[in-house]
Design a protein around this motif. Structure first.
Motif, PDB file in Angstrom:
ATOM      1  N   SER A  97       0.775  -1.235  -0.034  1.00 39.05           N
ATOM      2  CA  SER A  97       0.028   0.142  -0.067  1.00 39.05           C
ATOM      3  C   SER A  97       1.026   1.225  -0.323  1.00 39.05           C
ATOM      4  CB  SER A  97      -1.137   0.088   1.051  1.00 39.05           C
ATOM      5  OG  SER A  97      -0.331   0.014   2.385  1.00 39.05           O
ATOM      6  N   ARG A  98       1.892   1.215   0.586  1.00 40.49           N
ATOM      7  CA  ARG A  98       2.943   2.354   0.669  1.00 40.49           C
ATOM      8  C   ARG A  98       3.750   2.775  -0.481  1.00 40.49           C
ATOM      9  NH1 ARG A  98       7.816   0.606   1.317  1.00 40.49           N
ATOM     10  NH2 ARG A  98       7.899  -1.585   1.694  1.00 40.49           N
ATOM     11  N   LEU A  99       3.646   1.669  -1.566  1.00 42.39           N
ATOM     12  CA  LEU A  99       4.328   1.906  -2.691  1.00 42.39           C
ATOM     13  C   LEU A  99       3.597   3.053  -3.902  1.00 42.39           C
ATOM     14  CD1 LEU A  99       5.387  -1.705  -3.529  1.00 42.39           C
ATOM     15  CD2 LEU A  99       6.771  -0.069  -2.462  1.00 42.39           C
ATOM     16  N   ILE A 100       2.386   2.883  -3.497  1.00 42.71           N
ATOM     17  CA  ILE A 100       1.630   3.802  -4.470  1.00 42.71           C
ATOM     18  C   ILE A 100       1.569   5.533  -4.148  1.00 42.71           C
ATOM     19  CG2 ILE A 100      -0.807   4.150  -5.412  1.00 42.71           C
ATOM     20  CD1 ILE A 100      -1.011   1.122  -4.705  1.00 42.71           C
ATOM     21  N   PRO A 101       2.290   6.102  -4.984  1.00 43.45           N
ATOM     22  CA  PRO A 101       2.322   7.585  -4.581  1.00 43.45           C
ATOM     23  C   PRO A 101       1.125   8.174  -4.388  1.00 43.45           C
ATOM     24  CG  PRO A 101       3.044   7.236  -6.998  1.00 43.45           C
ATOM     25  CD  PRO A 101       2.748   5.797  -6.219  1.00 43.45           C
ATOM     26  N   LYS A 102       0.892   9.271  -3.482  1.00 47.53           N
ATOM     27  CA  LYS A 102      -0.472   9.846  -3.205  1.00 47.53           C
ATOM     28  C   LYS A 102      -0.585  10.934  -4.134  1.00 47.53           C
ATOM     29  CE  LYS A 102      -1.446   7.424   0.806  1.00 47.53           C
ATOM     30  NZ  LYS A 102      -0.644   6.129   0.167  1.00 47.53           N
ATOM     31  N   GLU A 103       0.467  11.680  -4.508  1.00 48.87           N
ATOM     32  CA  GLU A 103       0.478  12.800  -5.141  1.00 48.87           C
ATOM     33  C   GLU A 103       1.183  12.854  -6.561  1.00 48.87           C
ATOM     34  OE1 GLU A 103       2.225  15.293  -2.224  1.00 48.87           O
ATOM     35  OE2 GLU A 103       0.689  14.689  -0.550  1.00 48.87           O
ATOM     36  N   ALA A 104       1.068  13.848  -7.359  1.00 48.54           N
ATOM     37  CA  ALA A 104       1.638  13.841  -8.645  1.00 48.54           C
ATOM     38  C   ALA A 104       1.987  15.170  -9.020  1.00 48.54           C
ATOM     39  CB  ALA A 104       0.659  13.237  -9.522  1.00 48.54           C
ATOM     40  N   THR A 105       3.112  15.514  -9.602  1.00 50.91           N
ATOM     41  CA  THR A 105       3.649  16.626  -9.978  1.00 50.91           C
ATOM     42  C   THR A 105       3.137  16.831 -11.565  1.00 50.91           C
ATOM     43  OG1 THR A 105       5.852  15.754 -10.416  1.00 50.91           O
ATOM     44  CG2 THR A 105       5.336  17.120  -8.420  1.00 50.91           C
ATOM     45  N   THR A 106       3.029  15.971 -12.446  1.00 50.23           N
ATOM     46  CA  THR A 106       2.698  16.039 -13.835  1.00 50.23           C
ATOM     47  C   THR A 106       1.927  14.635 -14.071  1.00 50.23           C
ATOM     48  OG1 THR A 106       5.348  16.420 -14.373  1.00 50.23           O
ATOM     49  CG2 THR A 106       3.771  15.999 -16.218  1.00 50.23           C
ATOM     50  N   THR A 107       0.607  15.367 -14.731  1.00 49.37           N
ATOM     51  CA  THR A 107      -0.294  14.077 -15.206  1.00 49.37           C
ATOM     52  C   THR A 107      -0.538  14.469 -16.658  1.00 49.37           C
ATOM     53  OG1 THR A 107      -2.164  15.778 -14.493  1.00 49.37           O
ATOM     54  CG2 THR A 107      -1.601  14.158 -12.785  1.00 49.37           C
ATOM     55  N   LEU A 108      -0.994  13.198 -17.335  1.00 46.66           N
ATOM     56  CA  LEU A 108      -1.191  13.219 -18.671  1.00 46.66           C
ATOM     57  C   LEU A 108      -2.608  12.435 -18.825  1.00 46.66           C
ATOM     58  CD1 LEU A 108       2.241  12.428 -20.160  1.00 46.66           C
ATOM     59  CD2 LEU A 108       1.343  14.816 -19.836  1.00 46.66           C
ATOM     60  N   GLU A 109      -3.406  12.852 -19.701  1.00 47.17           N
ATOM     61  CA  GLU A 109      -4.405  11.914 -20.144  1.00 47.17           C
ATOM     62  C   GLU A 109      -4.262  11.393 -21.751  1.00 47.17           C
ATOM     63  OE1 GLU A 109      -7.509  13.547 -16.820  1.00 47.17           O
ATOM     64  OE2 GLU A 109      -8.297  13.173 -18.818  1.00 47.17           O
ATOM     65  N   PHE A 110      -4.431  10.071 -21.701  1.00 50.09           N
ATOM     66  CA  PHE A 110      -4.425   9.409 -23.130  1.00 50.09           C
ATOM     67  C   PHE A 110      -5.576   8.367 -23.450  1.00 50.09           C
ATOM     68  CE2 PHE A 110       0.005   9.894 -22.103  1.00 50.09           C
ATOM     69  CZ  PHE A 110       0.685  10.695 -23.208  1.00 50.09           C
ATOM     70  N   ASN A 111      -5.734   7.981 -24.687  1.00 49.59           N
ATOM     71  CA  ASN A 111      -6.505   6.973 -24.862  1.00 49.59           C
ATOM     72  C   ASN A 111      -5.617   5.851 -25.090  1.00 49.59           C
ATOM     73  OD1 ASN A 111      -7.115   5.414 -27.696  1.00 49.59           O
ATOM     74  ND2 ASN A 111      -9.045   5.791 -26.591  1.00 49.59           N
ATOM     75  N   ALA A 112      -6.202   5.086 -24.370  1.00 55.99           N
ATOM     76  CA  ALA A 112      -4.942   3.744 -23.859  1.00 55.99           C
ATOM     77  C   ALA A 112      -4.577   3.091 -25.029  1.00 55.99           C
ATOM     78  CB  ALA A 112      -5.642   2.801 -23.014  1.00 55.99           C
ATOM     79  N   PRO A 113      -5.420   2.748 -26.278  1.00 53.56           N
ATOM     80  CA  PRO A 113      -4.866   1.898 -27.415  1.00 53.56           C
ATOM     81  C   PRO A 113      -3.884   2.898 -28.289  1.00 53.56           C
ATOM     82  CG  PRO A 113      -7.301   1.758 -27.086  1.00 53.56           C
ATOM     83  CD  PRO A 113      -6.840   2.885 -26.132  1.00 53.56           C
ATOM     84  N   ALA A 114      -4.195   4.218 -28.214  1.00 48.19           N
ATOM     85  CA  ALA A 114      -3.330   5.231 -29.093  1.00 48.19           C
ATOM     86  C   ALA A 114      -2.034   5.133 -28.546  1.00 48.19           C
ATOM     87  CB  ALA A 114      -3.958   6.441 -29.077  1.00 48.19           C
ATOM     88  N   LEU A 115      -2.060   5.233 -27.050  1.00 43.42           N
ATOM     89  CA  LEU A 115      -0.707   5.285 -26.440  1.00 43.42           C
ATOM     90  C   LEU A 115       0.053   3.701 -26.696  1.00 43.42           C
ATOM     91  CD1 LEU A 115       1.356   6.817 -24.620  1.00 43.42           C
ATOM     92  CD2 LEU A 115       0.004   5.944 -22.602  1.00 43.42           C
ATOM     93  N   LEU A 116      -0.697   2.882 -26.518  1.00 37.09           N
ATOM     94  CA  LEU A 116       0.104   1.686 -26.726  1.00 37.09           C
ATOM     95  C   LEU A 116       0.498   1.422 -28.042  1.00 37.09           C
ATOM     96  CD1 LEU A 116       0.227  -1.557 -25.861  1.00 37.09           C
ATOM     97  CD2 LEU A 116      -1.830  -1.966 -26.684  1.00 37.09           C
ATOM     98  N   ALA A 117      -0.061   1.838 -29.057  1.00 40.27           N
ATOM     99  CA  ALA A 117       0.642   1.740 -30.477  1.00 40.27           C
ATOM    100  C   ALA A 117       1.690   2.582 -30.670  1.00 40.27           C
ATOM    101  CB  ALA A 117      -0.651   2.329 -31.442  1.00 40.27           C
ATOM    102  N   ALA A 118       1.836   3.571 -29.885  1.00 43.48           N
ATOM    103  CA  ALA A 118       3.148   4.551 -30.080  1.00 43.48           C
ATOM    104  C   ALA A 118       4.223   3.926 -29.191  1.00 43.48           C
ATOM    105  CB  ALA A 118       2.716   5.963 -29.373  1.00 43.48           C
ATOM    106  N   ILE A 119       3.801   2.993 -28.145  1.00 48.51           N
ATOM    107  CA  ILE A 119       5.015   2.639 -27.397  1.00 48.51           C
ATOM    108  C   ILE A 119       5.457   1.188 -28.158  1.00 48.51           C
ATOM    109  CG2 ILE A 119       5.507   1.402 -25.211  1.00 48.51           C
ATOM    110  CD1 ILE A 119       4.711   4.139 -24.475  1.00 48.51           C
ATOM    111  N   GLU A 120       4.474   0.551 -28.824  1.00 51.63           N
ATOM    112  CA  GLU A 120       5.065  -0.569 -29.487  1.00 51.63           C
ATOM    113  C   GLU A 120       5.859  -0.059 -30.590  1.00 51.63           C
ATOM    114  OE1 GLU A 120       1.079  -2.291 -30.543  1.00 51.63           O
ATOM    115  OE2 GLU A 120       1.243  -3.831 -29.052  1.00 51.63           O
ATOM    116  N   ARG A 121       5.848   0.977 -31.371  1.00 52.82           N
ATOM    117  CA  ARG A 121       6.613   1.612 -32.316  1.00 52.82           C
ATOM    118  C   ARG A 121       7.829   1.903 -31.925  1.00 52.82           C
ATOM    119  NH1 ARG A 121       1.771   3.701 -34.512  1.00 52.82           N
ATOM    120  NH2 ARG A 121       1.525   5.471 -33.305  1.00 52.82           N
ATOM    121  N   ALA A 122       7.844   2.656 -30.732  1.00 58.53           N
ATOM    122  CA  ALA A 122       9.226   3.015 -29.847  1.00 58.53           C
ATOM    123  C   ALA A 122      10.019   1.793 -29.396  1.00 58.53           C
ATOM    124  CB  ALA A 122       8.736   3.811 -28.700  1.00 58.53           C
ATOM    125  N   SER A 123       9.442   0.748 -29.078  1.00 60.50           N
ATOM    126  CA  SER A 123      10.127  -0.301 -28.332  1.00 60.50           C
ATOM    127  C   SER A 123      10.622  -1.105 -29.633  1.00 60.50           C
ATOM    128  CB  SER A 123       8.770  -1.326 -27.532  1.00 60.50           C
ATOM    129  OG  SER A 123       8.131  -2.038 -28.639  1.00 60.50           O
TER     130      SER A 123
END
Lengths: 379, 379
Positions: free
Chosen positions: A252-278
């Motif tokens: 439970s203590r591993l999960i950060p409670k705060e964030a300094t940068t947040t992004l929102e994506f469409n999951a499949p679109a981000l997946l396709a870009a990560i697949e290309r980069a990988s």
């Protein structure tokens, strides 16, 4: 022992039980399938010592075409017996013990005789005492398994991490898995009436096999937990798994409670870009991709690089960009697994710093499902 | 070099050429794909030294969406380039040599830069002199390949047997393959107008790759033969294979002219029975099944046996049984390959003795297609 049965019905049961049977076992009799033939049913059992599956083929169900002329029991070489049953020429087959443990399988003009083993030497299935049980929707449970099991460790160096940690308290069901580089956590609400309290670690392999058996025919799963075993009941089929012993780390203590940068994506679109980069990161020794975020102009660039082969750079299209600028590197394979677990949804990615774990949650339901990934230091 | 093209059209051509490209080659540049970009077309080439494939993507065909702004040529790492092209985000892509042999591939927001090689170092394709050519129906040729190539040897100890022997004389086309345990022979009649005379041995592997490329889009195949190369043309695509050097053994005398026992079967029914019998033979050291024929009462029994596991016996249902009684043993895997090559037909099996090769032919056309199998001595 002698019975006649419709092959199609028998093969279905055989396939279920075979999931538990491994040819690699060190206990020879466990390479076999156990048949307990009673006057009105056959019980089929398979086991690899970690997982055991038992199912019933009933004479009452006419589709099974089961007619028992002589009860009895036998253990038959599972893989080989299954090959035979699947290739027989007619719709029905007859199985009979002829002499000692020799078993005859006949169908049409074909007659096989194979050497069986004494069913009395087959290990007994664990007995679960107590009546407490947890009832779950099969579909919800199947999703919970697929969303968490991806993060279990495949390394035997810390055996406890090869399982998924289930914490159940009344109607609250929390499942967590981590291999210490990433973590998956899913919360579901159990149907009313579940009151027990449990804390167990179930091997990831058992859950994967179990989830393959949850189908449309078994809308509900009943779970019963004892000290060192768990039993899942799906219709006519009982699925036993051993539990992992030991204490699961406090996650439970591993999960950060705060964030300094947040992004929102469409999951499949981000997946396709990560697949290309990988594609490129896979060609280099340290399999990492880099995300560079400039919040002022909402620029997000992902890049991968292999000195031998080349490099890739892609501008990502985020739904929302907030907070501080950041450059962060991570293993794209962890990111791909995490993104696939979200399916076709919008997700929020929250970072605190280049060296602290970041999280992915569905934008619509940020409480009940979280994927966490530890970044890679590249400087 | 710079061009823009529709990805779908390019991928189709890429897939064709990739059949020839192996990552196991000892010549590094052959792991690459060669692109020759001309003002109105791109020529794609792949080769593993044994097989070379060249195909053309034409600007005239609007489906290709090809627009060349700068001709040129490059060799790109085939496997990796293909992975990139298949994962790009948009319908079109642009490929450009930016500096030296560095090549940029862009599509939408994604930009890859990969290291290419100098196309001037790519080996030249063989040149075939002479204009003689043989025209064939693609479907007929594809069937001929599948019916013969199953019998080529996979052992390099007699390299000549790893090929299929083509003897062409005017409109007569005879194809033979043998691994010395079995033989497949197919005769077809070529369309009128074919007048050449050829005697060549084509590697089985080349024919398998070639037959995968013969599809509905390429109804005809044109074959041109030179001293050590054969060129097959399918539409826009040229498929080159080296020929095997040496003399093919005289196989005509291997095929028995007479028979003492003949049986007729439905090929798929016999195949199913052989598959059942082979379940047991595969478990024993010498993989054989036995056929016992009693012609007086038309009894035909197939049996397989493994001392460890058990045995199988099946009475076969023959359409016709003639001649002398016989017991004969053979490798069921050869029989399965042979039976599959007949498809859904009735076949005649002709025996002369327990130690002499036996033959299988279609009952309806006993002249043009023959499978021969050498029995196994078991006594």
């Amino acid at each position: 022992m002698k019975f006649t049965v419709k092959r199609a019905a028998f093969i279905k049961k055989l396939n279920d039980v075979q999931r538990a049977i491994s040819s690699k076992t060190t206990i020879p009799i466990l390479t076999g399938l156990k048949l307990d033939v009673e006057s009105d049913q056959i019980i089929l059992t398979g086991s690899d010592a970690d997982i055991s599956i038992e199912t019933v083929l009933d004479a009452k169900n006419e589709d099974n075409g089961l007619s028992v002329s002589d009860p009895g029991k036998i253990v038959l070489p599972a893989h080989f017996f299954s090959d035979i049953v699947k290739r027989l020429p007619e719709d029905t087959m007859t199985i009979e013990i002829t002499e000692g443990f020799q078993t005859e399988i006949t169908s049409g003009a074909a007659a096989f005789t194979i050497n069986g083993l004494d069913a009395n030497n087959y290990p007994h299935l664990p007995e679960l005492d107590g009546n407490d049980q947890i009832q779950l929707s099969g579909n919800v449970f199947k999703q919970l398994i697929s969303q968490t099991v991806l993060a279990v460790s495949t390394q035997e160096s810390r055996p406890i991490l090869t399982g998924v940690h289930f914490s159940i308290d009344g109607d609250q069901f929390l499942a967590v898995a981590t291999d210490s580089h990433r973590l998956s956590q899913r919360k579901i609400k159990l149907p009313a009436g579940n009151t027990g309290k449990y804390d167990v670690i179930i091997p990831g392999k058992s859950l994967v096999e179990l989830s393959r058996m949850i189908g449309e025919e078994n809308p509900d799963v009943i779970m019963r937990i004892s000290e060192n075993q768990v039993l899942f009941t799906l219709g006519d089929t009982a699925f036993y798994s051993r539990l992992l012993e030991g204490n699961y780390p406090d996650t439970s203590r591993l999960i950060p409670k705060e964030a300094t940068t947040t992004l929102e994506f469409n999951a499949p679109a981000l997946l396709a870009a990560i697949e290309r980069a990988s594609l490129l990161s896979h060609e280099s020794r340290n399999n990492v991709v880099k995300l560079a975020i400039t919040t002022a102009d909402s620029q997000i660039v992902i890049s991968g690089n292999s000195p031998d082969v080349g490099n890739v750079e892609e501008q990502l299209d985020a739904k929302a960009v907030e907070g501080e600028d950041l450059e962060i590197s991570f293993n794209p394979d962890y990111m791909k697994d995490a993104l696939r677990s979200f399916g076709q949804t919008e997700i929020r990615v929250s970072f605190t710093s280049a060296l602290r774990p970041f999280t992915l949650v569905p934008t619509e339901d940020q409480e009940n499902f979280i994927q966490l990934i530890t970044p890679v230091r590249t400087f």
